[in-house]
Scaffold this active site. Sequence first.
Site, PDB file in Angstrom:
ATOM      1  N   ARG A   1      20.328  -7.722  13.003  1.00 33.31           N
ATOM      2  CA  ARG A   1      19.313  -6.694  13.128  1.00 33.31           C
ATOM      3  C   ARG A   1      19.285  -5.896  11.839  1.00 33.31           C
ATOM      4  NH1 ARG A   1      19.335  -1.990  17.653  1.00 33.31           N
ATOM      5  NH2 ARG A   1      21.071  -1.261  16.409  1.00 33.31           N
TER       6      ARG A   1
ATOM      7  N   THR B   1      14.866  -1.300   9.748  1.00 32.21           N
ATOM      8  CA  THR B   1      13.674  -1.567  10.578  1.00 32.21           C
ATOM      9  C   THR B   1      14.041  -1.885  12.023  1.00 32.21           C
ATOM     10  OG1 THR B   1      13.738  -3.937  10.165  1.00 32.21           O
ATOM     11  CG2 THR B   1      12.535  -2.585   8.566  1.00 32.21           C
TER      12      THR B   1
ATOM     13  N   ASP C   1      29.199  -0.982  17.690  1.00 31.66           N
ATOM     14  CA  ASP C   1      28.703  -2.265  17.186  1.00 31.66           C
ATOM     15  C   ASP C   1      29.628  -3.389  17.688  1.00 31.66           C
ATOM     16  OD1 ASP C   1      26.994  -3.357  14.381  1.00 31.66           O
ATOM     17  OD2 ASP C   1      28.431  -4.632  15.435  1.00 31.66           O
TER      18      ASP C   1
ATOM     19  N   ASP D   1      31.128  -5.852  15.014  1.00 33.63           N
ATOM     20  CA  ASP D   1      32.180  -5.230  14.200  1.00 33.63           C
ATOM     21  C   ASP D   1      33.463  -5.058  15.002  1.00 33.63           C
ATOM     22  OD1 ASP D   1      30.678  -5.092  11.903  1.00 33.63           O
ATOM     23  OD2 ASP D   1      30.004  -3.028  12.241  1.00 33.63           O
TER      24      ASP D   1
HETATM   25  O1  LIG Z   1      18.450  -5.631  20.878  1.00 37.39           O
HETATM   26  P1  LIG Z   1      18.587  -5.413  19.395  1.00 37.39           P
HETATM   27  O2  LIG Z   1      18.003  -4.095  18.974  1.00 37.39           O
HETATM   28  O3  LIG Z   1      18.049  -6.555  18.588  1.00 37.39           O
HETATM   29  O4  LIG Z   1      20.143  -5.245  19.092  1.00 37.39           O
HETATM   30  C1  LIG Z   1      21.091  -6.103  19.628  1.00 37.39           C
HETATM   31  C2  LIG Z   1      21.658  -7.003  18.575  1.00 37.39           C
HETATM   32  O5  LIG Z   1      22.426  -6.226  17.639  1.00 37.39           O
HETATM   33  C3  LIG Z   1      23.755  -6.765  17.558  1.00 37.39           C
HETATM   34  O6  LIG Z   1      23.854  -7.726  16.556  1.00 37.39           O
HETATM   35  P2  LIG Z   1      23.973  -7.333  15.006  1.00 37.39           P
HETATM   36  O7  LIG Z   1      22.632  -7.238  14.375  1.00 37.39           O
HETATM   37  O8  LIG Z   1      24.848  -6.124  14.877  1.00 37.39           O
HETATM   38  O9  LIG Z   1      24.662  -8.614  14.388  1.00 37.39           O
HETATM   39  P3  LIG Z   1      26.189  -9.058  14.507  1.00 37.39           P
HETATM   40  O10 LIG Z   1      26.337  -9.667  15.876  1.00 37.39           O
HETATM   41  O11 LIG Z   1      26.331 -10.048  13.411  1.00 37.39           O
HETATM   42  O12 LIG Z   1      27.059  -7.854  14.328  1.00 37.39           O
HETATM   43  C4  LIG Z   1      23.952  -7.365  18.926  1.00 37.39           C
HETATM   44  O13 LIG Z   1      25.031  -8.264  18.991  1.00 37.39           O
HETATM   45  C5  LIG Z   1      22.617  -7.990  19.215  1.00 37.39           C
HETATM   46  O14 LIG Z   1      22.448  -9.276  18.663  1.00 37.39           O
HETATM   47  O1  LIG Z   2      24.630  -0.333  20.502  1.00 36.91           O
HETATM   48  C1  LIG Z   2      24.419  -1.374  19.884  1.00 36.91           C
HETATM   49  C2  LIG Z   2      23.116  -1.786  19.519  1.00 36.91           C
HETATM   50  C3  LIG Z   2      22.961  -2.954  18.850  1.00 36.91           C
HETATM   51  N1  LIG Z   2      24.038  -3.693  18.541  1.00 36.91           N
HETATM   52  C4  LIG Z   2      25.284  -3.335  18.872  1.00 36.91           C
HETATM   53  O2  LIG Z   2      26.269  -4.043  18.582  1.00 36.91           O
HETATM   54  N2  LIG Z   2      25.456  -2.173  19.534  1.00 36.91           N
HETATM   55 MG   LIG Z   3      26.728  -6.101  14.776  1.00 36.81          MG
END
Ligand SMILES: O=P(O)(O)OC[C@H]1O[C@H](OP(=O)(O)OP(=O)(O)O)[C@H](O)[C@@H]1O
Ligand SMILES: O=c1cc[nH]c(=O)[nH]1
Ligand SMILES: [Mg+2]
Length: 209
Positions: free
Chosen positions: A104, A108, A200, A203
């Site tokens: 994400r 944006t 997150d 993370d």
């Molecule tokens: O519903 P959304 O607003 O799209 O947010 C949710 C997304 O955000 C996080 O991923 P992230 O972008 O942090 O990637 P990562 O899993 O690599 O940390 C999570 O694991 C989802 O995939």
């Molecule tokens: O709260 C949140 C939202 C998006 N992605 C995450 O990992 N946590």
């Molecule tokens: Mg993430």
Amino acid sequence: MSKVKVMDHPLIQHKIGVIRRKDTCSKDFRTIISEIAMLMCYEATRELKLTDIEIETPICTATVKELQGKKLAVVPILRAGLGMVDGMLSIIPSAKIGHIGLYRDPKTLEPVEYYCKLPADSEEREVFVVDPMLATGGSATAAIQMLKDKGVKHIHFMCIIAAPEGVKKMQECHPDVDMYIGALDEQLNSHGYIVPGLGDAGDRIFGTK
Ligand SMILES: O=P(O)(O)OC[C@H]1O[C@H](OP(=O)(O)OP(=O)(O)O)[C@H](O)[C@@H]1O
Ligand SMILES: O=c1cc[nH]c(=O)[nH]1
Ligand SMILES: [Mg+2]
């Protein structure tokens, strides 16, 4: 309209309480995410169809149940979705695994695609897309669209924490996809994080922040 099932099992609720704590370390966070995924998988597969088959026990012929028809696939949304795969495989060990890479954009909040590799026969499979977090719904709806564009028809979505905004977006974009949710939270904050949430997920699983 899709079915939305929010988990009410006490073990799932207890474990979600533990991973929400900010002082839960990465090792425990990973372990518990996996345990929750296993328990949620048990609930989410409750409606798989069975068929009668005849077998020989050491004593006599008997009619027993067997899973009918379509085979299963698990598709984690990278990275955080990876944390749910082992738990699911512990109870559906024959499932094939696909991977969808999306992150994400922090400004944006739009999903950015970077990887897609699916089992060759995904169109014929019952596919469980998994990601611990459903926030705006941008990532999950994009991942499911990627699957549909490749001909996948039978799709379910599993997440551990969902925001109402994400559930609404999923229902608008993919009313044919059932959702299995560990806990439905209150809202998103101004940075698009789920409140109260758990921070997150990626993370915390991988110890990257
Ligand atoms: O519903 P959304 O607003 O799209 O947010 C949710 C997304 O955000 C996080 O991923 P992230 O972008 O942090 O990637 P990562 O899993 O690599 O940390 C999570 O694991 C989802 O995939
Ligand atoms: O709260 C949140 C939202 C998006 N992605 C995450 O990992 N946590
Ligand atoms: Mg993430």
